[in-house]
Design a protein around this motif. Structure first.
Motif, PDB file in Angstrom:
ATOM      1  N   GLN A 195       0.845  -1.201   0.000  1.00  0.00           N
ATOM      2  CA  GLN A 195       0.000   0.000   0.000  1.00  0.00           C
ATOM      3  C   GLN A 195       0.876   1.247   0.000  1.00  0.00           C
ATOM      4  O   GLN A 195       1.777   1.386   0.826  1.00  0.00           O
ATOM      5  N   GLY A 196       0.636   2.137  -0.934  1.00  0.00           N
ATOM      6  CA  GLY A 196       1.332   3.420  -0.951  1.00  0.00           C
ATOM      7  C   GLY A 196       0.407   4.520  -0.453  1.00  0.00           C
ATOM      8  O   GLY A 196      -0.607   4.255   0.192  1.00  0.00           O
ATOM      9  N   LYS A 197       0.735   5.757  -0.794  1.00  0.00           N
ATOM     10  CA  LYS A 197      -0.090   6.890  -0.358  1.00  0.00           C
ATOM     11  C   LYS A 197      -1.191   7.222  -1.361  1.00  0.00           C
ATOM     12  O   LYS A 197      -1.984   8.143  -1.135  1.00  0.00           O
ATOM     13  N   ALA A 198      -1.218   6.477  -2.482  1.00  0.00           N
ATOM     14  CA  ALA A 198      -2.262   6.637  -3.509  1.00  0.00           C
ATOM     15  C   ALA A 198      -2.312   8.034  -4.100  1.00  0.00           C
ATOM     16  O   ALA A 198      -3.351   8.471  -4.597  1.00  0.00           O
ATOM     17  N   ILE A 199      -1.198   8.747  -4.044  1.00  0.00           N
ATOM     18  CA  ILE A 199      -1.154  10.096  -4.624  1.00  0.00           C
ATOM     19  C   ILE A 199      -1.280  10.015  -6.145  1.00  0.00           C
ATOM     20  O   ILE A 199      -1.905  10.871  -6.782  1.00  0.00           O
ATOM     21  N   GLY A 200      -0.686   8.946  -6.737  1.00  0.00           N
ATOM     22  CA  GLY A 200      -0.743   8.802  -8.190  1.00  0.00           C
ATOM     23  C   GLY A 200      -2.161   8.784  -8.726  1.00  0.00           C
ATOM     24  O   GLY A 200      -2.425   9.285  -9.833  1.00  0.00           O
ATOM     25  N   ARG A 201      -3.087   8.214  -7.959  1.00  0.00           N
ATOM     26  CA  ARG A 201      -4.473   8.127  -8.418  1.00  0.00           C
ATOM     27  C   ARG A 201      -5.082   9.518  -8.596  1.00  0.00           C
ATOM     28  O   ARG A 201      -5.933   9.719  -9.469  1.00  0.00           O
ATOM     29  N   THR A 202      -4.659  10.440  -7.775  1.00  0.00           N
ATOM     30  CA  THR A 202      -5.247  11.792  -7.834  1.00  0.00           C
ATOM     31  C   THR A 202      -4.788  12.560  -9.065  1.00  0.00           C
ATOM     32  O   THR A 202      -5.390  13.576  -9.414  1.00  0.00           O
ATOM     33  N   ILE A 203      -3.740  12.087  -9.745  1.00  0.00           N
ATOM     34  CA  ILE A 203      -3.277  12.779 -10.952  1.00  0.00           C
ATOM     35  C   ILE A 203      -3.348  11.843 -12.170  1.00  0.00           C
ATOM     36  O   ILE A 203      -2.651  12.030 -13.156  1.00  0.00           O
TER      37      ILE A 203
END
Length: 311
Positions: A195-203
């Protein structure tokens, strides 16, 4: 191939052709040595044995050296098996083991336990307590205990040493094409998707966050790379960032994050091998999320062009 995690667990069924060493990278030079071992074993109806040690002796004898290796022990075993070696004995290296005298090492390990008939070794190989014994002593022990010593020439040993150094330098510099040329295969790392911070999904660039558990594994230089993985039997290309994500994080944790092209399955907890093909650029701290997205779009276009050319 059979794998033994210590010398005592090896049960000899017949005499052995033995070589000894780290074989990190299992590159062209190593492959020539392994080929010679298997060839002699076949000619003389013997079994082939590679004796290696883990941790790497330098990790134990020079613990502050922060040594990084091209292969994890599991990767190395697979590569050595592919070169026809029948038995790999990986013995735990310790300070206590390092104190074994040359005589005891030869008699108790090579002769009594591994049943050495032939030992294939480099001209500069040293062994025993304080690495005091050389190939000259090994040849004397060969006469005493009735095994033959086959010497790997200075030219071949230096080829192995130079190649290993060049491969490590290429990986550390992020030059994956040179690395692939030396290894005869793309450089790869293995790990679990966490699990990462899922920042990539937001961009709109969701990434798979790869955790490599072996801290001694040599990672390519920080930056963005064209990579691929075999997922459910299909080769999937992507772009991987190794580094600290300075634009969107506090830069405290190094990560390995891959955006796979045209792929959206859930990879959490999957074991993945990531192959490195080409370095695209340095990791950069951008002034805004928009600048980061623009750079990633450019990385994606370059990756797609690369994949088309490979096609």
């Amino acid at each position: 191939m059979k794998i033994f995690d210590n010398i005592a667990s090896y049960v000899a069924e017949k005499g052995a052709v033995i070589t000894i060493g780290t074989f990190d990278g299992v590159h062209h030079g190593h492959q020539k040595i392994l080929s010679r071992v298997t060839e002699i074993a076949q000619q003389q109806s013997l079994t082939s044995v590679l004796l290696t040690f883990f941790p790497h002796p330098r990790m134990v004898l020079q613990p502050d050296g922060d040594l990084k290796l091209i292969n994890t022990i599991e990767e190395r075993q697979q590569l050595i098996a592919a070169n026809g070696i029948e038995n790999i004995v990986t013995h735990p290296f310790s300070l206590d083991f390092a104190r074994t005298s040359a005589h005891d090492y030869v008699k108790n390990i090579l002769v009594d336990q591994l049943k050495a008939a032939v030992v294939v070794i480099g001209y500069d190989h040293r062994f025993g307590r304080n690495r005091a014994a050389s190939i000259t002593e090994l040849e004397e022990y060969g006469k005493e205990f009735n095994f033959k010593v086959v010497q790997i020439s200075k030219k071949e040993v230096e080829e192995v040493t130079v190649s290993s150094t060049k491969i490590r330098n290429a990986i550390e510099n992020g030059d994956m094409e040179v690395t692939e040329n030396y290894l005869n295969r793309p450089y790869s790392i293995n790990g679990k998707i966490v699990q990462g911070k899922a920042i990539g999904r937001t961009i709109n660039y969701p990434t798979a966050n790869l955790k490599v558990s072996e801290t001694y594994k040599l990672l390519p230089k920080n930056g963005v790379y064209i990579t691929s993985s075999i997922i459910d039997g299909t080769e999937v290309y992507g772009m991987t960032n190794i580094g600290f994500n300075p634009t969107v994080s506090d830069g405290s944790q190094k990560t390995i994050e891959t955006f796979y092209l045209d792929f959206n399955a859930d990879l959490y907890n999957s074991e993945i091998e990531l192959f490195f093909h080409k370095r695209l650029r340095d990791e950069v701290r951008f002034n805004s999320i928009e600048e980061l997205k623009a750079a990633m779009k450019e990385d994606e276009l370059k990756t797609r062009t690369y994949v088309q050319q490979m096609g």
